[in-house]
Each structure stands twice: as structure tokens, then as C-alpha cells.
Design a protein around this motif. Structure first.
Motif, PDB file in Angstrom:
ATOM      1  N   PRO A   9      -4.914   9.211  13.147  1.00 59.48           N
ATOM      2  CA  PRO A   9      -4.681  10.644  12.952  1.00 59.48           C
ATOM      3  C   PRO A   9      -5.880  11.498  13.357  1.00 59.48           C
ATOM      4  CG  PRO A   9      -4.923   9.514  10.837  1.00 59.48           C
ATOM      5  CD  PRO A   9      -4.777   8.465  11.881  1.00 59.48           C
ATOM      6  N   ALA A  10      -7.086  10.979  13.186  1.00 56.31           N
ATOM      7  CA  ALA A  10      -8.280  11.740  13.568  1.00 56.31           C
ATOM      8  C   ALA A  10      -8.317  11.972  15.081  1.00 56.31           C
ATOM      9  CB  ALA A  10      -9.545  11.013  13.115  1.00 56.31           C
ATOM     10  N   ALA A  11      -7.951  10.959  15.858  1.00 53.62           N
ATOM     11  CA  ALA A  11      -7.925  11.097  17.314  1.00 53.62           C
ATOM     12  C   ALA A  11      -6.873  12.113  17.752  1.00 53.62           C
ATOM     13  CB  ALA A  11      -7.658   9.747  17.968  1.00 53.62           C
ATOM     14  N   ILE A  12      -5.709  12.093  17.100  1.00 55.44           N
ATOM     15  CA  ILE A  12      -4.645  13.046  17.436  1.00 55.44           C
ATOM     16  C   ILE A  12      -5.083  14.469  17.090  1.00 55.44           C
ATOM     17  CG2 ILE A  12      -2.273  13.728  16.924  1.00 55.44           C
ATOM     18  CD1 ILE A  12      -1.670  10.767  16.378  1.00 55.44           C
ATOM     19  N   ILE A  13      -5.723  14.628  15.943  1.00 56.02           N
ATOM     20  CA  ILE A  13      -6.231  15.947  15.540  1.00 56.02           C
ATOM     21  C   ILE A  13      -7.219  16.473  16.567  1.00 56.02           C
ATOM     22  CG2 ILE A  13      -7.713  17.120  13.862  1.00 56.02           C
ATOM     23  CD1 ILE A  13      -6.387  15.429  11.682  1.00 56.02           C
ATOM     24  N   LEU A  14      -8.128  15.617  17.005  1.00 57.06           N
ATOM     25  CA  LEU A  14      -9.119  16.021  18.002  1.00 57.06           C
ATOM     26  C   LEU A  14      -8.442  16.529  19.267  1.00 57.06           C
ATOM     27  CD1 LEU A  14     -12.014  16.170  19.124  1.00 57.06           C
ATOM     28  CD2 LEU A  14     -11.795  13.765  19.765  1.00 57.06           C
ATOM     29  N   PHE A  15      -7.440  15.811  19.741  1.00 54.74           N
ATOM     30  CA  PHE A  15      -6.748  16.176  20.984  1.00 54.74           C
ATOM     31  C   PHE A  15      -6.097  17.564  20.863  1.00 54.74           C
ATOM     32  CE2 PHE A  15      -2.779  16.191  23.474  1.00 54.74           C
ATOM     33  CZ  PHE A  15      -3.321  16.077  24.746  1.00 54.74           C
ATOM     34  N   PHE A  16      -5.330  17.779  19.812  1.00 52.89           N
ATOM     35  CA  PHE A  16      -4.624  19.054  19.670  1.00 52.89           C
ATOM     36  C   PHE A  16      -5.576  20.197  19.305  1.00 52.89           C
ATOM     37  CE2 PHE A  16      -0.927  16.202  19.137  1.00 52.89           C
ATOM     38  CZ  PHE A  16      -0.093  16.774  20.095  1.00 52.89           C
ATOM     39  N   ALA A  17      -6.653  19.886  18.571  1.00 48.19           N
ATOM     40  CA  ALA A  17      -7.641  20.915  18.238  1.00 48.19           C
ATOM     41  C   ALA A  17      -8.318  21.441  19.502  1.00 48.19           C
ATOM     42  CB  ALA A  17      -8.682  20.349  17.272  1.00 48.19           C
ATOM     43  N   MET A  18      -8.598  20.552  20.464  1.00 54.90           N
ATOM     44  CA  MET A  18      -9.188  20.976  21.734  1.00 54.90           C
ATOM     45  C   MET A  18      -8.246  21.930  22.486  1.00 54.90           C
ATOM     46  SD  MET A  18     -10.838  17.377  23.057  1.00 54.90           S
ATOM     47  CE  MET A  18     -11.110  18.017  24.700  1.00 54.90           C
ATOM     48  N   ILE A  19      -6.950  21.612  22.491  1.00 53.85           N
ATOM     49  CA  ILE A  19      -5.972  22.467  23.170  1.00 53.85           C
ATOM     50  C   ILE A  19      -5.916  23.843  22.512  1.00 53.85           C
ATOM     51  CG2 ILE A  19      -3.519  22.769  23.676  1.00 53.85           C
ATOM     52  CD1 ILE A  19      -3.322  19.743  23.987  1.00 53.85           C
ATOM     53  N   ILE A  20      -5.905  23.866  21.172  1.00 57.59           N
ATOM     54  CA  ILE A  20      -5.870  25.144  20.443  1.00 57.59           C
ATOM     55  C   ILE A  20      -7.133  25.938  20.718  1.00 57.59           C
ATOM     56  CG2 ILE A  20      -5.919  26.151  18.126  1.00 57.59           C
ATOM     57  CD1 ILE A  20      -4.089  23.832  17.247  1.00 57.59           C
ATOM     58  N   ASN A  21      -8.274  25.273  20.763  1.00 57.22           N
ATOM     59  CA  ASN A  21      -9.537  25.942  21.070  1.00 57.22           C
ATOM     60  C   ASN A  21      -9.488  26.635  22.434  1.00 57.22           C
ATOM     61  OD1 ASN A  21     -13.003  24.768  21.525  1.00 57.22           O
ATOM     62  ND2 ASN A  21     -12.181  26.801  21.311  1.00 57.22           N
ATOM     63  N   ILE A  22      -8.975  25.943  23.440  1.00 60.91           N
ATOM     64  CA  ILE A  22      -8.882  26.499  24.790  1.00 60.91           C
ATOM     65  C   ILE A  22      -7.895  27.671  24.829  1.00 60.91           C
ATOM     66  CG2 ILE A  22      -8.193  26.016  27.166  1.00 60.91           C
ATOM     67  CD1 ILE A  22      -9.251  23.147  26.713  1.00 60.91           C
ATOM     68  N   LEU A  23      -6.765  27.538  24.143  1.00 58.20           N
ATOM     69  CA  LEU A  23      -5.775  28.616  24.109  1.00 58.20           C
ATOM     70  C   LEU A  23      -6.341  29.868  23.435  1.00 58.20           C
ATOM     71  CD1 LEU A  23      -2.527  26.633  23.199  1.00 58.20           C
ATOM     72  CD2 LEU A  23      -3.114  27.665  25.410  1.00 58.20           C
ATOM     73  N   LEU A  24      -7.072  29.673  22.350  1.00 60.38           N
ATOM     74  CA  LEU A  24      -7.690  30.820  21.673  1.00 60.38           C
ATOM     75  C   LEU A  24      -8.748  31.473  22.556  1.00 60.38           C
ATOM     76  CD1 LEU A  24      -8.056  29.409  18.037  1.00 60.38           C
ATOM     77  CD2 LEU A  24      -6.520  31.222  18.795  1.00 60.38           C
ATOM     78  N   ALA A  25      -9.516  30.642  23.273  1.00 63.49           N
ATOM     79  CA  ALA A  25     -10.533  31.189  24.174  1.00 63.49           C
ATOM     80  C   ALA A  25      -9.894  31.989  25.303  1.00 63.49           C
ATOM     81  CB  ALA A  25     -11.391  30.060  24.741  1.00 63.49           C
ATOM     82  N   ARG A  26      -8.694  31.602  25.691  1.00 58.12           N
ATOM     83  CA  ARG A  26      -8.011  32.308  26.788  1.00 58.12           C
ATOM     84  C   ARG A  26      -7.353  33.610  26.321  1.00 58.12           C
ATOM     85  NH1 ARG A  26      -5.986  31.509  31.898  1.00 58.12           N
ATOM     86  NH2 ARG A  26      -4.043  32.603  32.376  1.00 58.12           N
ATOM     87  N   TYR A  27      -6.727  33.581  25.142  1.00 64.29           N
ATOM     88  CA  TYR A  27      -5.864  34.703  24.759  1.00 64.29           C
ATOM     89  C   TYR A  27      -6.405  35.574  23.624  1.00 64.29           C
ATOM     90  CZ  TYR A  27      -2.381  32.341  27.639  1.00 64.29           C
ATOM     91  OH  TYR A  27      -1.714  31.757  28.696  1.00 64.29           O
ATOM     92  N   THR A  28      -7.557  35.215  23.048  1.00 68.65           N
ATOM     93  CA  THR A  28      -8.108  36.037  21.976  1.00 68.65           C
ATOM     94  C   THR A  28      -9.546  36.419  22.312  1.00 68.65           C
ATOM     95  OG1 THR A  28      -9.101  34.255  20.626  1.00 68.65           O
ATOM     96  CG2 THR A  28      -6.727  34.649  20.374  1.00 68.65           C
ATOM     97  N   ARG A  29     -10.167  37.146  21.386  1.00 71.15           N
ATOM     98  CA  ARG A  29     -11.558  37.561  21.603  1.00 71.15           C
ATOM     99  C   ARG A  29     -12.552  36.467  21.216  1.00 71.15           C
ATOM    100  NH1 ARG A  29     -14.310  39.543  17.074  1.00 71.15           N
ATOM    101  NH2 ARG A  29     -13.106  39.621  15.144  1.00 71.15           N
ATOM    102  N   PHE A  30     -12.053  35.359  20.683  1.00 68.33           N
ATOM    103  CA  PHE A  30     -12.928  34.235  20.321  1.00 68.33           C
ATOM    104  C   PHE A  30     -13.069  33.320  21.539  1.00 68.33           C
ATOM    105  CE2 PHE A  30     -10.877  35.579  16.332  1.00 68.33           C
ATOM    106  CZ  PHE A  30     -12.014  35.985  15.645  1.00 68.33           C
TER     107      PHE A  30
END
Length: 417
Positions: A92-113
């Protein structure tokens, strides 16, 4: 999945891949791509090598200190508790890491963060701590993955961006910012320095008498600091224990060599930082222009150490002193003794002092690193019962961001479930 976890646990490979992709997206020349990729990889490996040397000496010092003063307690160590629980929590930790990276990139693209978190080995530890906390409270693995991915992904984008308000004062620009598992401590340090410090006395500009001018050299000051710490601790240790760690060398030779190795490790790490920063920032522009416009890399706080060497040493010593104070008072409070994590004292304490100095000078650096030391003890002690079911006795998660999130889970989700 284990293979995936091992790949993501090798940050130098990921850094080299990011540099390669960034340069390719910029349509750089082949020679530039090769040079930038290799130097980014080499720089990060040097940071890791220097950090490994530092960690080796600090671990030895921690064991010596514990033996010399008869300390028995819980050791905060992310690496140790991950190694003990990898079979139960690794997937589960590996899966969390994978999806957390995707969310990080999406937030960097579409928000002010706009921060993209590159200290991914720390996110592995955070994924383990979240999974351990939720599973310990009786939640399912699926819920742990969904909750952990969203919360950690948001954390990866938000915390470095907020911290950049203060890190840009230290760095001098906003081409990169800081990503570390003690970001909460550095934010607190910055505000404590601002509220209670005095910017008229900067740690790096403190006047030193000509008789002690050698202390202005960061490498010499680092050597002497470790020489004194090892020397004092060894005076209270038994001859049998000293003989077991001195490798049949004369005492003075051993003391001098270990102090020099520590100073050399920091020197190597700082040189690696220079290489890494010079290559990753230009390469990252290709990614920011294509995938997440305006994004900036968030990197390890060791990039700051060469900018504020005096603050690093002060932060290390003051944070360590605060942890010793906790050892003295915890038994009377009914709390377990948290053995000082010397590497965390050095990295987190030194960085907290850098931020405290930036907003509050010498006074801010001292206050910030002292509070950091308290956090390194109080927070693990608070969440220790949450991880007891793992059976990893005598060890727990270390860094403030992990323990704060675990405490939040304990005192909110624990009431519901």
C-alpha cells in the motif's frame, strides 16, 4: 510492487530521469542532455554519499552517547521501522507514493501550489506512517491508500510552496524551494524567529576574535564540534566499549579521524549540492514549460547548508540540548524516553536554525532549533502507542511531518472508528 518500491526508494535515479526528461523537452543538444543528466545524477549521489558518511559517524556517536550515559528508550528511525514493516505495509505504501506523485503534478499544473516534491524517499516513509496509523486503527487497506494518496499528494504541493515564502529569503530567488519531512518545524521556526528574534544580529555575521578566526571556516568548525562531542562522550564510556569501536587504533588517532570523516562527509554533501542545483534547476524548466507551467522543484534542505554554516552548527547543538532536556523530564511526565536521533538533530535542527536566523537572527536561530528539538521528542512519544501493534519495539517514526500527521489521524479518526 516490491521492485517499484525499490526504484522509488532510489532518489538519484529519479532525479537523473527528471533531468533527462526536462532537457529532452527543451530539445537540448545530445551533449547537453548527457552532461546535465550525468551531473544531476552525480551531484545527488555525492549528496547521498556525504549523507551516508555523516549518518555513519552520527550513528556511532549516538550509540556511544547512549552507552556512556546509560540511556534506554525508543529510537526514532524511519529507515529502521520501514525495514521492520515492509512485508506488511510495503504494497500500500508503494501505491500511495505513485498516486501522490500524480496528484502533486496535477496540483502544480492547475493550482497556485507550484512545487513538485523531489525528496521522494521521504514520501516513502510518510506513506508507511499513514498506512501504519490507519491500519492500526482498524481501517481497510483500500481506505488507507485513498486517504494517504490524497493527503500526501496535497502535502507535496502545498507545504514547499508555503515554505518558499521564507526559503526565498535564504536562497535569494525562487528557482527552487525546500522539500523535507520537517517542513512544519521550519514554518514554526520562521514564525518564531519573526515574532521573538532580532535580525540585527545575524548568525553568519557574528564578530569573532582574531584569536578564534579559524572558526570562521565551516569545515574547521564542523571538525571541532564533532571532536568535542565525541571526546566528552568517550570520557564517560567504558574502556571495553571504546575498544570495540576504535578499530585497534590509538584513542587520539581514532578521535581525530572520526571528526575529520564527519567534516569530510559534510564537505562532500555540499559539493554534491552545488552540482545538483546547477543542473536540476535549468533541466526542470523543460518540465515546468510542458507538463506543469510555472512549477518549481522542491529539493532537500541540504542545499541551504553552504549558505548558513554557522546556523547549521548552532541548530545541531541547541536541538540536541533540547532533546537532552526531554530525557530529563519525560519520566516525570509519564512519557517514554525518546533517545536523541542525532542525524535528525543535525539535519532538522540545522535547517530550523537557518530559517530562524533568516527571520530573527541569532536569537531566532536558537529559539527555532530548541523548539525543533522538543518536537523531535514530544511528537514521537505522543504517537508511539499508535504503532505498538506493529511489534517494532524500541523504534518509531522520527520526523515532525510524519508524527504530526499520525497524531492527527490518531485523535480524529480514532474517535470515529
Amino acid at each position: 510492487m516490491d521492485y517499484l518500491l525499490k526504484v522509488f526508494g532510489t532518489p538519484s535515479i529519479i532525479i537523473a530521469f527528471i533531468a533527462f526528461c526536462g532537457l529532452c523537452l527543451q530539445k537540448a543538444k545530445l551533449t547537453t542532455i548527457i552532461k546535465g543528466t550525468v551531473l544531476a545524477f552525480l551531484g545527488f549521489v555525492l549528496i547521498k554519499t556525504g549523507g551516508g558518511i555523516l549518518g555513519g559517524v552520527l550513528t556511532m556517536f549516538s550509540d556511544l552517547f547512549t552507552h556512556a550515559f546509560g540511556l534506554r528508550g525508543v529510537v526514532p528511525s524511519n529507515e529502521a521501522i520501514m525495514a521492520l514493516t515492509i512485508d506488511r505495509l510495503g504494497r500500500p505504501a508503494a501505491i500511495i507514493l505513485f498516486f501522490a506523485m500524480i496528484i502533486n503534478i496535477l496540483l502544480a499544473r492547475y493550482t497556485r501550489f507550484k512545487s513538485i516534491y523531489l525528496s521522494l524517499h521521504l514520501i516513502v516513509f510518510m506513506a508507511f506512517s499513514v498506512t501504519a496509523a490507519l491500519v492500526g486503527l482498524g481501517y481497510s487497506e483500500l481506505f488507507s491508500i485513498v486517504f494517504g494518496s490524497v493527503v500526501i499528494g496535497v502535502y507535496m504541493a502545498v507545504f514547499p510552496t508555503i515554505l518558499s515564502r521564507f526559503s526565498r529569503k535564504i536562497i535569494g530567488h525562487n528557482d527552487y524551494c525546500i522539500a523535507h519531512a520537517a517542513s512544519s518545524s521550519y514554518l514554526i521556526a520562521s514564525f518564531l524567529g519573526k515574532w521573538f528574534g532580532n535580525t540585527s544580529v545575524n548568525v553568519e555575521h557574528v564578530n569573532v576574535s582574531d584569536k578564534f578566526s579559524f572558526l570562521k571556516n565551516a569545515d574547521v568548525a564542523t571538525f571541532l564540534t564533532m571532536f568535542c562531542l565525541l571526546g566528552v562522550s568517550s570520557l564517560f564510556s567504558s574502556n571495553e566499549y571504546l575498544a570495540s569501536i576504535m578499530e585497534k587504533k590509538p584513542y587520539l588517532v581514532w578521535l581525530l579521524e572520526k571528526s575529520a570523516v564527519f567534516a569530510g562527509g559534510l564537505f562532500i554533501a555540499k559539493k554534491g549540492v552545488v552540482l545538483f542545483a546547477e543542473e536540476i534547476v535549468p533541466a526542470f524548466k523543460g518540465i515546468s514549460q510542458t507538463i506543469a507551467p510555472g512549477s518549481i522543484p522542491a529539493v532537500d534542505p541540504m542545499v541551504l547548508f553552504d549558505k548558513s554554516p554557522n546556523a547549521v552548527l548552532i541548530g545541531f547543538l541547541v536541538s540536541f540540548f533540547a532533546e537532552l532536556c526531554c530525557i530529563a523530564i519525560f519520566p516525570s511526565l509519564g512519557l517514554p524516553i525518546i533517545v536523541p536521533g542525532i542525524l535528525a538533530s543535525f539535519t532538522c535542527g540545522g535547517t530550523a536554525a537557518i530559517f530562524g536566523n533568516a527571520t530573527g537572527g541569532l536569537r531566532g536561530a536558537i529559539i527555532a532549533s530548541f523548539v525543533n528539538g522538543l518536537m523531535l521528542c514530544f511528537l514521537p512519544a505522543m504517537v508511539l502507542p499508535l504503532f505498538s501493534y506493529l511489534g517494532a519495539t524500541g523504534v518509531t517514526f522520527a520526523d515532525p511531518d510524519f508524527t504530526i500527521l499520525s497524531a492527527f489521524i490518531k485523535y480524529t479518526f480514532g474517535l470515529v472508528h
